[in-house]
Design a protein around this motif. Structure first.
Motif, PDB file in Angstrom:
ATOM      1  N   GLY A  71       2.676 -13.010  39.356  1.00 36.92           N
ATOM      2  CA  GLY A  71       2.818 -13.610  37.886  1.00 36.92           C
ATOM      3  C   GLY A  71       2.774 -12.636  36.932  1.00 36.92           C
ATOM      4  N   SER A  72       3.075 -12.724  35.784  1.00 37.97           N
ATOM      5  CA  SER A  72       3.161 -12.038  34.399  1.00 37.97           C
ATOM      6  C   SER A  72       1.690 -11.748  34.043  1.00 37.97           C
ATOM      7  CB  SER A  72       3.861 -12.591  33.308  1.00 37.97           C
ATOM      8  OG  SER A  72       5.188 -12.843  33.656  1.00 37.97           O
ATOM      9  N   ARG A  73       1.470 -10.951  33.029  1.00 38.84           N
ATOM     10  CA  ARG A  73       0.159 -10.500  32.582  1.00 38.84           C
ATOM     11  C   ARG A  73      -0.586 -11.765  31.930  1.00 38.84           C
ATOM     12  NH1 ARG A  73      -1.252  -6.364  28.198  1.00 38.84           N
ATOM     13  NH2 ARG A  73      -3.337  -7.327  28.016  1.00 38.84           N
ATOM     14  N   GLY A  74       0.182 -12.741  31.391  1.00 42.71           N
ATOM     15  CA  GLY A  74      -0.610 -13.943  30.900  1.00 42.71           C
ATOM     16  C   GLY A  74      -0.760 -15.026  31.985  1.00 42.71           C
ATOM     17  N   LYS A  91       9.716 -13.407  42.631  1.00 44.61           N
ATOM     18  CA  LYS A  91       9.799 -13.512  41.320  1.00 44.61           C
ATOM     19  C   LYS A  91      10.446 -14.839  40.610  1.00 44.61           C
ATOM     20  CE  LYS A  91       7.333  -9.692  39.623  1.00 44.61           C
ATOM     21  NZ  LYS A  91       6.335  -9.753  38.233  1.00 44.61           N
ATOM     22  N   PRO A  92      10.125 -15.082  39.395  1.00 48.98           N
ATOM     23  CA  PRO A  92      11.186 -16.208  38.994  1.00 48.98           C
ATOM     24  C   PRO A  92      12.711 -16.097  38.842  1.00 48.98           C
ATOM     25  CG  PRO A  92       9.516 -15.519  37.259  1.00 48.98           C
ATOM     26  CD  PRO A  92       9.319 -14.576  38.197  1.00 48.98           C
ATOM     27  N   GLU A 131      14.304 -17.808  34.145  1.00 48.86           N
ATOM     28  CA  GLU A 131      12.937 -17.381  34.535  1.00 48.86           C
ATOM     29  C   GLU A 131      11.678 -18.291  34.641  1.00 48.86           C
ATOM     30  OE1 GLU A 131      10.751 -14.674  31.859  1.00 48.86           O
ATOM     31  OE2 GLU A 131      10.479 -12.979  33.250  1.00 48.86           O
ATOM     32  N   ILE A 132      11.936 -19.102  35.748  1.00 51.87           N
ATOM     33  CA  ILE A 132      11.094 -20.148  36.151  1.00 51.87           C
ATOM     34  C   ILE A 132      11.390 -19.992  37.686  1.00 51.87           C
ATOM     35  CG2 ILE A 132      10.721 -21.720  33.873  1.00 51.87           C
ATOM     36  CD1 ILE A 132      12.459 -23.561  35.222  1.00 51.87           C
ATOM     37  N   PRO A 133      10.173 -20.404  38.440  1.00 49.81           N
ATOM     38  CA  PRO A 133       8.619 -20.853  37.969  1.00 49.81           C
ATOM     39  C   PRO A 133       7.994 -19.535  37.913  1.00 49.81           C
ATOM     40  CG  PRO A 133       8.897 -21.138  40.113  1.00 49.81           C
ATOM     41  CD  PRO A 133      10.376 -20.572  39.862  1.00 49.81           C
ATOM     42  N   GLN A 134       6.819 -19.535  36.999  1.00 50.01           N
ATOM     43  CA  GLN A 134       6.017 -18.611  36.606  1.00 50.01           C
ATOM     44  C   GLN A 134       5.177 -18.362  37.838  1.00 50.01           C
ATOM     45  OE1 GLN A 134       4.489 -15.320  35.627  1.00 50.01           O
ATOM     46  NE2 GLN A 134       6.043 -16.095  34.308  1.00 50.01           N
ATOM     47  N   ALA A 135       4.737 -17.097  38.307  1.00 52.71           N
ATOM     48  CA  ALA A 135       3.710 -16.854  39.275  1.00 52.71           C
ATOM     49  C   ALA A 135       3.597 -17.887  40.438  1.00 52.71           C
ATOM     50  CB  ALA A 135       2.431 -17.007  38.391  1.00 52.71           C
TER      51      ALA A 135
END
Ligand code: HDE
Length: 741
Positions: A158-161, A209-210, A215-219
């Motif tokens: 996942g990204s930082r958030g 990665k997405p 750019e989905i899915p996240q994490a």
């Protein structure tokens, strides 16, 4: 003349008028002596030729001083209004403060880690037991040696958030600031990896990665590209199975194992070598969420793991892990009981080679600034100290390159070792010079070796004076090839061993996880291919997942091995300390509050965290007998608690007069507050211990909990209910309830 907006004055004194008298505190940015480093973060001692430290104690500014200034130290009289030609006029380009403030803000973010972007860190101390000295000369492992450490836990994809509780591998990276230089143990909570050779790392990460188009899915690994790759690439079957098990959704960072994954080489004082695998064993045991909890937490509290770690440390419940090693003879084959120690997709079962404790890690302090510490910390598998060396694992070789390289992009240049969190706690006397973000003021004229102009300094050490000398291991003569050894070819025996080592509820969780993840894929061919992989692990696993997907179960294409199960792989069966377990005590304030208080005190006394949940904020009860509420029916979800107790709620008044008041106010089968019922129902479904006294049975009935269900602690009063509940908690979950399901 136009009337002045009174808000104009709010920003501070107007030129020509006297400003407020500043408080009498020392000016923090005054030139002079170096600002004090943190006690455990002494500045880099960049030693000059005369032995004088240079560049130490970097400027550390905070908001503590009396006057707001620019970055150049010039005092400001206003930071709320741009400089304009009149109150409604254009903003003037000459406003340096505006440009500096916005410029700095524009650049506040740095590139996030390409993997492991989401993380949480803490400081601590490592205590050596002295039990490793026969095989390892590293000073920090000596008996009673204490070494400051910084640990960063993370998810991978996942990204930082992104949310903390996604199904993923967790990073477990530890920086030991030893007297002999910094040692980084950059491990994961899963002991094997997806790939055997680093050259495939970009492939597995691109797949996980997405999707690049939207750019989905996240994490998430629950998507086509991930399963496309791992189904084609069967050496990933083992790691993927661990991900689909409960290990992929830890209850807490404090309750995860850590693994160095690769085999390392230890060297003792006489030059003797041994091969080792590192293990971190949490004192609180290894525990996980169940999938529905993890999913709900993604919305209810995406910071669940970060908050859990921070709160525990702040409350003084310092998490601890024992560091242990499995030790193997350093033979030319580098195998143990037929297991290739250079293959990072394989474990060595603990039953074959026990984990021997060599030290204790205790996390004792939270970060003061997330960015400066957790975000800027830079780990590297090549940060080694005398006594610890690498092996020829091809996965490790690629990492030895990658971790330096990635910091150039992420931290903006080659001087990241000078950032406070990355500074060694021992003297640094290198000849690395200049470069982006150089903060040391190096003196001397001869940053080269040999030299005579700086007196020949610095000198080279030898093995007897603490130099890092690589173990003189013989490298077999061979032709250059792009090939894996035959011993890397078995991709299914160990996944099968993992499956066979699981308890029934753990197997059910694994089946549900594969069914969920593959059910999220669109491509039929991907699902079918992955079922083929599962068939080579276990026919029941394959058939159950196939059933869930509505597809035929394929036959195995390999002969299934018959490995001995490894009980150490299962998380079910032990009992563990209950420190820091969260108990929700639900009350609507109508019952006997003295019992609620008694339960709360008993829970605190047992080292747990009791939280009173009431209908609304403030207090419950009536005049003279009130109790403060910490959570409300509106804010509490069951997933935030390890166990729930429902406080005494008096039975409704006899309904002879047809009074509807009692029904409206009191929970019972047909009138319970739906939020209390939801709390109960979820906790029950998630295998949590729950119970209560004096009326709690009516709530259980309302939530559909069968009479006599496993793990329900009903008592005639609070003390009895708590006592029965507390006896269930050391098992983490009421596993028998899953058996019954
Ligand atoms: Fe990493 N990994 N990795 N990795 N890794 C990074 O380094 C890489 C691997 C691990 O909290 C990156 O500074 C390659 C195994 C952790 O800051 C990067 C390969 C294991 C962390 C990188 C691997 C890990 C990272 C990204 C295949 C478990 C987070 C940012 C050869 C033993 C550290 C950074 C932190 C981070 C590369 C495989 C653990 C890009 C090329 C196996 C815990 O350098």
């Amino acid at each position: 003349m136009a009337e002045k907006n009174p808000a104009n004055a709010a920003g501070g004194p107007v030129p020509g008028r006297p400003g407020p008298v500043p408080p009498q505190v020392p000016e923090p940015t005054e030139p002079g002596g170096p600002l004090p480093p943190k006690a455990d973060q002494a500045g880099p001692e960049t030693v000059g030729p005369t032995g004088q430290p240079t560049g130490a104690g970097q400027d550390r500014r905070a908001q503590g001083g009396p006057w707001l200034t620019t970055a150049q130290g010039t005092r400001l009289y206003d930071t709320d209004h741009s400089l304009k030609a009149g109150p409604r006029g254009p903003v003037l380009l000459q406003d340096h403060h505006l440009r500096e403030k916005i410029m700095h803000f524009d650049h506040e973010r740095i590139p996030e880690r390409v993997v492991h972007a989401r993380g949480a860190g803490a400081h601590g101390v490592f205590l050596g037991y002295g039990t490793a000295t026969e095989i390892c000369k590293a000073g920090f492992l000596a008996k009673d040696a204490e070494t400051p450490v910084f640990v960063r836990f993370s998810t991978v994809l996942g990204s930082r958030g992104s949310a903390d509780t996604v199904r993923d591998t967790r990073g477990f990276a530890t920086k030991f600031y030893t007297d002999e230089g910094t040692f980084d143990l950059v491990g994961n909570n899963i002991p094997v990896f997806f790939i055997q050779d680093a050259v495939k790392f970009p492939d597995v990460i691109h797949a996980g990665k997405p999707h690049p188009d939207r750019e989905i899915p996240q994490a998430q690994s629950a998507h086509d590209t991930f399963w496309d790759f791992v189904s084609l690439h069967t050496e990933a079957a083992h790691h993927t199975l661990w991900n689909m098990s409960d290990r992929g959704i830890p209850r807490s960072y404090r309750m995860m194992e850590g693994f160095g994954v690769h085999t390392f080489r230890m060297v003792n004082a006489s030059g003797g070598t041994a091969l080792v695998k590192f293990h971190w064993k949490p004192k609180l045991g290894v525990h996980s969420l169940v999938w529905e909890e993890a999913q709900l937490l993604g919305g209810v509290d995406p910071d669940f793991h970060r908050r859990d770690l921070f709160d525990a440390i702040e409350a003084g419940a310092f998490p601890q892990w024992e560091l242990g090693v499995q030790v193997f003879p350093d033979t030319p084959e580098q195998t143990f009981e037929g297991i290739d120690l250079l293959d990072s997709t394989k474990i060595v079962p603990e039953e074959l080679s026990p984990v021997q404790p060599i030290g204790l890690l205790t996390l004792t302090a939270n970060t003061k600034n997330f960015f400066a510490e957790t975000e800027q910390v830079a780990f590297h598998v090549g940060h080694l100290v005398p006594g610890i060396d690498v092996t020829d694992d091809p996965l490790l070789a690629g990492r030895l390159f990658s971790y330096l390289d990635t910091q150039i992009t992420r931290l903006g240049g080659p001087n990241f070792a000078q950032l406070p969190i990355n500074r060694p706690h021992t003297a640094v006397n290198d000849m690395l010079r200049d470069g982006m973000h150089q903060t040391a003021v190096h003196t001397g004229v001869a940053p080269y070796h040999p030299n005579s102009l700086d007196g020949g300094c610095p000198f080279l050490a030898g093995a007897d004076t603490g130099a890092y000398v690589e173990a003189p291991v013989t490298v077999p003569a061979a032709s250059k090839v792009r090939e894996a050894p035959l011993s890397y070819a078995d991709h299914f025996t160990q996944p099968r061993q993992f499956w066979l080592s699981m308890s029934e509820p753990e197997r059910e969780h694994i089946i549900a996880a594969y069914t969920f993840e593959l059910g999220k894929c669109y491509e039929q061919a991907v699902k079918e291919r992955q079922l083929g992989v599962l068939a080579n692990i276990d026919p029941v696993l394959c058939a159950r997942v196939a059933e869930g997907l509505g597809l035929p179960a394929p036959e195995a294409t390999v002969a299934l091995a018959d490995p001995e199960p490894s009980p150490a792989l299962s998380q079910v069966g032990g009992t563990w300390p209950v420190d820091g377990r969260t108990i929700g005590i639900v009350t609507d304030g109508t019952g006997d509050l003295s019992q609620v208080r008694a339960v709360r005190d008993a829970a605190l006394g047992a080292g747990m965290l009791p939280l009173v949940i009431g209908p609304s904020g403030g207090k419950v009860g009536s005049d003279g007998d009130e109790l403060t509420v910490q959570r409300t029916f509106a804010t509490a979800r069951s997933v935030e608690y390890d166990a729930l107790l429902f406080a005494g709620i008096p039975a409704p008044a006899a309904d002879a007069a047809g009074s509807s008041d009692a029904k409206a106010a009191l929970p019972q089968a047909d009138g319970a507050d739906p939020r209390m019922v939801l709390l109960l129902g979820e906790a029950y479904r998630h295998g949590k211990a729950l119970g209560g006294w004096d009326g709690a049975d009516r709530l259980l009935e309302a939530a559909g909990v069968p009479a006599g269900a496993e793990g329900v602690a009903l008592g005639s009063d609070g003390a009895e209910a708590f006592d029965r509940l507390a006896r269930m908690l050391p098992e983490h979950r009421v596993w028998r309830r899953f058996d019954a399901a």
